[in-house]
Design a protein around this motif. Structure first.
Motif, PDB file in Angstrom:
ATOM      1  N   VAL A  79       0.844  -1.194   0.000  1.00  0.00           N
ATOM      2  CA  VAL A  79       0.000   0.000   0.000  1.00  0.00           C
ATOM      3  C   VAL A  79       0.880   1.245   0.000  1.00  0.00           C
ATOM      4  O   VAL A  79       1.787   1.383   0.823  1.00  0.00           O
ATOM      5  CB  VAL A  79      -0.934   0.009   1.230  1.00  0.00           C
ATOM      6  N   SER A  80       0.615   2.159  -0.936  1.00  0.00           N
ATOM      7  CA  SER A  80       1.371   3.406  -1.000  1.00  0.00           C
ATOM      8  C   SER A  80       0.901   4.358   0.082  1.00  0.00           C
ATOM      9  O   SER A  80      -0.282   4.385   0.434  1.00  0.00           O
ATOM     10  CB  SER A  80       1.181   4.063  -2.374  1.00  0.00           C
ATOM     11  N   VAL A  81       1.825   5.132   0.614  1.00  0.00           N
ATOM     12  CA  VAL A  81       1.487   6.148   1.622  1.00  0.00           C
ATOM     13  C   VAL A  81       2.021   7.487   1.152  1.00  0.00           C
ATOM     14  O   VAL A  81       2.764   7.570   0.170  1.00  0.00           O
ATOM     15  CB  VAL A  81       2.058   5.786   3.005  1.00  0.00           C
ATOM     16  N   GLY A  82       1.657   8.547   1.869  1.00  0.00           N
ATOM     17  CA  GLY A  82       2.069   9.866   1.433  1.00  0.00           C
ATOM     18  C   GLY A  82       3.244  10.446   2.170  1.00  0.00           C
ATOM     19  O   GLY A  82       4.080  11.137   1.579  1.00  0.00           O
ATOM     20  N   LEU A  83       3.346  10.143   3.480  1.00  0.00           N
ATOM     21  CA  LEU A  83       4.338  10.814   4.310  1.00  0.00           C
ATOM     22  C   LEU A  83       4.850   9.889   5.408  1.00  0.00           C
ATOM     23  O   LEU A  83       4.186   8.908   5.763  1.00  0.00           O
ATOM     24  CB  LEU A  83       3.718  12.051   4.973  1.00  0.00           C
ATOM     25  N   PRO A  84       6.024  10.216   5.995  1.00  0.00           N
ATOM     26  CA  PRO A  84       6.493   9.474   7.164  1.00  0.00           C
ATOM     27  C   PRO A  84       5.735   9.903   8.420  1.00  0.00           C
ATOM     28  O   PRO A  84       5.139  10.983   8.456  1.00  0.00           O
ATOM     29  CB  PRO A  84       7.976   9.851   7.258  1.00  0.00           C
ATOM     30  N   TYR A  85       5.789   9.060   9.452  1.00  0.00           N
ATOM     31  CA  TYR A  85       5.116   9.378  10.712  1.00  0.00           C
ATOM     32  C   TYR A  85       5.508  10.769  11.219  1.00  0.00           C
ATOM     33  O   TYR A  85       4.673  11.511  11.745  1.00  0.00           O
ATOM     34  CB  TYR A  85       5.498   8.374  11.809  1.00  0.00           C
ATOM     35  N   SER A  86       6.768  11.107  11.069  1.00  0.00           N
ATOM     36  CA  SER A  86       7.295  12.356  11.643  1.00  0.00           C
ATOM     37  C   SER A  86       6.657  13.597  11.039  1.00  0.00           C
ATOM     38  O   SER A  86       6.729  14.685  11.621  1.00  0.00           O
ATOM     39  CB  SER A  86       8.816  12.414  11.463  1.00  0.00           C
ATOM     40  N   LYS A  87       6.041  13.467   9.872  1.00  0.00           N
ATOM     41  CA  LYS A  87       5.422  14.612   9.196  1.00  0.00           C
ATOM     42  C   LYS A  87       3.933  14.738   9.493  1.00  0.00           C
ATOM     43  O   LYS A  87       3.269  15.639   8.963  1.00  0.00           O
ATOM     44  CB  LYS A  87       5.630  14.502   7.684  1.00  0.00           C
ATOM     45  N   ALA A  88       3.397  13.858  10.337  1.00  0.00           N
ATOM     46  CA  ALA A  88       1.969  13.899  10.644  1.00  0.00           C
ATOM     47  C   ALA A  88       1.634  15.148  11.445  1.00  0.00           C
ATOM     48  O   ALA A  88       2.236  15.401  12.490  1.00  0.00           O
ATOM     49  CB  ALA A  88       1.568  12.652  11.421  1.00  0.00           C
ATOM     50  N   GLN A  89       0.700  15.943  10.947  1.00  0.00           N
ATOM     51  CA  GLN A  89       0.288  17.142  11.646  1.00  0.00           C
ATOM     52  C   GLN A  89      -1.096  17.559  11.175  1.00  0.00           C
ATOM     53  O   GLN A  89      -1.560  17.142  10.116  1.00  0.00           O
ATOM     54  CB  GLN A  89       1.278  18.282  11.415  1.00  0.00           C
ATOM     55  N   GLY A  90      -1.763  18.375  11.969  1.00  0.00           N
ATOM     56  CA  GLY A  90      -3.066  18.881  11.581  1.00  0.00           C
ATOM     57  C   GLY A  90      -4.149  17.821  11.503  1.00  0.00           C
ATOM     58  O   GLY A  90      -5.141  18.004  10.795  1.00  0.00           O
ATOM     59  N   LEU A  91      -3.978  16.726  12.232  1.00  0.00           N
ATOM     60  CA  LEU A  91      -4.945  15.631  12.183  1.00  0.00           C
ATOM     61  C   LEU A  91      -5.992  15.769  13.277  1.00  0.00           C
ATOM     62  O   LEU A  91      -5.694  16.199  14.389  1.00  0.00           O
ATOM     63  CB  LEU A  91      -4.228  14.288  12.346  1.00  0.00           C
TER      64      LEU A  91
END
Length: 343
Positions: A79-91
């Motif tokens: 499964v393709s993803v968009g970003l690494p965990y470290s970039k998670a924000q605004g959720l």
């Protein structure tokens, strides 16, 4: 949890979300290697269908992995993803999607990201074994949680202070967890109901051909009658007693007495309905519990032996080899390698 907009109507009714200009809630799915595809799909698809049912974007989502690269599920699908965990924000919410051998993976980057998100008030959830990651990160302290029945004993052993249930799902303030599999559907439908009212939740349920939203306190596993294919009440009662007393096994005589029959009668019933003796059935249950603990925890073999009712490591090892054809240490090694290791 997903916070519902607006307020409840007088009389306990629910007011659906406000107008079309409201921004969608963004859900982050944190995919762990070997995650459960069915649990992930069961969590994300209700969101898509809620958007479809409402005719507007109630929810948006983003997929994350440790390095931002594709993640392979336990069924081998990438499964393709968009970003690494470290970039998670605004959720609004971050959901950890776990799967097999979750305890064998280095979750340091994911745990750091989850702690950071929690500090900003992001809701945290988990499907399948994702609960393990939240617990290990210290993000379930003071919250009630659940996990897949197969992992319940090992999680309770590793985190004895965790308030752990065996429900289908648990929603406790801004933490929500589910047992995995299709229970993720029920958890997400319950959240959609809270967010946007019964009309949208009902339409999503119909689209899923799910018929109804299961309550959180419905059992995870099939009942014993269905699981064993047996209807005899004494057999079912005794098996239930066995499953409830793994650490301190009851004697066959004690089981018979509690069931209101003689030891000989109990043995005949087990042979007739299950094809083996009650002693054999009890031993199998204890060894299967031991196998789960070997695969899912790092507890010493002796501790596992005692937790499953064996008086010594040597007795446990001998019984394990006779039943599974490999030693407890080989079982644990095979689980770490992701292979089947012969004794």
């Amino acid at each position: 949890m997903l916070q519902k907009p607006g307020t409840a109507k007088a009389g306990g009714g629910h007011r659906p979300s406000a107008g079309a200009d409201e921004k969608p809630r963004t859900i982050g799915f944190m995919l762990v290697p070997d995650f459960s595809m069915i649990a992930f799909a069961s969590a994300i698809e209700p969101l898509r269908l809620a958007n479809r049912a409402s005719g507007r974007a109630l929810y948006a989502w983003q997929l994350y992995s440790a390095d931002g690269r594709p993640v392979t599920a336990s069924n081998g699908v990438e499964v393709s993803v968009g970003l690494p965990y470290s970039k998670a924000q605004g959720l609004s919410v971050a959901i950890v999607c776990g799967g097999v051998d979750v305890q064998a993976i280095d979750h340091r980057e994911l745990m750091a990201a989850l702690r950071r998100l929690a500090s900003f008030g992001t809701g945290l959830g988990a499907v399948c074994t994702g609960t393990y990651v939240l617990a290990k990160a210290g993000l379930l302290a003071g919250y009630q949680a659940t996990i897949h029945w197969e992992n319940h004993s090992s999680l309770a052993a590793e985190f004895p202070d965790l308030d752990l249930s065996q429900e289908l799902f648990e929603i406790d303030r801004n933490r929500f967890t589910c047992a995995g599999g299709t229970s993720a559907v029920d958890m997400m439908l319950s959240l959609i109901l809270r967010d946007h009212g019964p009309d949208i939740a009902s339409e999503v349920t119909d689209q899923l051909i799910h018929h109804r939203v299961r309550e959180a306190d419905e059992r995870q596993r099939m009942d014993l009658r269905t699981r064993l294919g047996v209807a005899h009440p004494k057999v079912l009662g005794v098996v239930a007693m066995m499953e409830a007393s793994i650490e301190r096994p009851l004697s066959c005589a004690a089981l018979a007495q509690r069931a209101g029959c003689s030891t000989r009668q109990l043995e005949r019933l087990f042979v007739r309905y299950l094809g083996h003796s009650p002693t054999r059935h009890y031993l199998t249950l204890r060894l299967e519990r031991a196998r789960d603990l070997l695969r899912q925890t790092s507890r010493p073999v002796l501790d596992i032996a005692i937790a499953c009712g064996f008086v010594s490591a040597s007795h446990f090892s001998k019984s394990y080899v006779e039943h599974f054809g490999r030693t407890p240490s080989a079982e644990r090694k095979g689980a770490r390698l992701g292979t089947s290791v012969a004794a």
